[in-house]
Design a protein around this motif. Structure first.
Motif, PDB file in Angstrom:
ATOM      1  N   SER A  59       0.834  -1.188   0.000  1.00  0.00           N
ATOM      2  CA  SER A  59       0.000   0.000   0.000  1.00  0.00           C
ATOM      3  C   SER A  59       0.877   1.249   0.000  1.00  0.00           C
ATOM      4  O   SER A  59       1.788   1.395   0.821  1.00  0.00           O
ATOM      5  N   ASP A  61      -0.142   4.131   0.709  1.00  0.00           N
ATOM      6  CA  ASP A  61      -0.502   4.903   1.903  1.00  0.00           C
ATOM      7  C   ASP A  61       0.385   4.529   3.090  1.00  0.00           C
ATOM      8  O   ASP A  61       0.785   5.384   3.876  1.00  0.00           O
ATOM      9  N   LYS A  62       0.667   3.239   3.193  1.00  0.00           N
ATOM     10  CA  LYS A  62       1.511   2.800   4.316  1.00  0.00           C
ATOM     11  C   LYS A  62       2.923   3.346   4.172  1.00  0.00           C
ATOM     12  O   LYS A  62       3.554   3.720   5.159  1.00  0.00           O
ATOM     13  N   ASN A  65       2.707   6.986   5.147  1.00  0.00           N
ATOM     14  CA  ASN A  65       2.593   7.153   6.599  1.00  0.00           C
ATOM     15  C   ASN A  65       3.919   6.902   7.302  1.00  0.00           C
ATOM     16  O   ASN A  65       4.267   7.601   8.248  1.00  0.00           O
ATOM     17  N   SER A 102       9.181  -7.231   3.803  1.00  0.00           N
ATOM     18  CA  SER A 102       8.951  -5.842   4.209  1.00  0.00           C
ATOM     19  C   SER A 102      10.250  -5.046   4.293  1.00  0.00           C
ATOM     20  O   SER A 102      10.260  -3.846   4.041  1.00  0.00           O
TER      21      SER A 102
END
Ligand SMILES: [Zn+2]
Length: 173
Positions: A59, A61-62, A65, A102
């Motif tokens: 994402s 958005d992640k 953020n 990640s």
């Protein structure tokens, strides 16, 4: 895939092509019941594998953020953040795997963030790479300085990403 006309619960794929953005697939379908044709667009999903092994969808958005915190008080606009997230997505999609650890997403953030704002970069890197002492900062700052003197060639940062311990991902097939 339900037919949007008669709600028949099956359809035949008659054509498949990648969309222009490279991140989705467009399929032309035909309903075997009523014979009408329709198109569907499917996003090519990109999963991020967290440290605990859980897969979550990538994402932007992640990414934003995560980076926004490091950019607090810095002259970084929402537009800059959106562009950065797009660059990060491009980078991780290029890895040609549908599953990205990640930590690779974190590595992909470092390069563009460094180009964007050096202070934000140092903040992010200090957390991400868990700097333990002032000397860790000094090494990083020295690196930023020498990089600035030589040239603004971005291949330096991408080369760095490539060598930082890529772990092979085994995808269940
Ligand atoms: Zn139909």
């Amino acid at each position: 895939m339900h037919c949007p006309y008669c709600r028949h619960d099956d359809s035949k794929v008659i054509d498949t092509r990648g969309a222009d953005d490279g991140n989705s697939i467009r399929r032309r379908r035909e309903c075997p019941e009523c014979g009408r044709r329709f198109s569907t667009v499917e996003a090519i999903s990109l999963a991020v594998i967290k440290r605990n092994g859980v897969a979550v969808p990538f994402s932007r958005d992640k990414v934003i953020n995560g980076v926004r915190r490091a950019c607090k008080g810095r002259p970084v606009t929402e537009d800059d953040l959106a562009k950065l997230a797009a660059r990060v997505e491009d980078t991780v999609r290029q890895s040609a795997s549908a599953e990205i650890p990640s930590n690779e997403v974190g590595l992909a953030i470092l390069g563009p963030l460094r180009d964007l704002d050096e202070v934000a970069y140092l903040r992010f890197a200090s957390v991400y790479r868990s700097f333990e002492s002032v000397s860790d900062f000094e090494i990083e700052i020295e690196d930023l300085r020498s990089n600035k003197c030589s040239s603004s060639d971005t291949s330096h940062t991408s080369a760095k990403i490539g060598t930082s311990g890529r772990t092979p991902v085994t995808s269940p097939t």
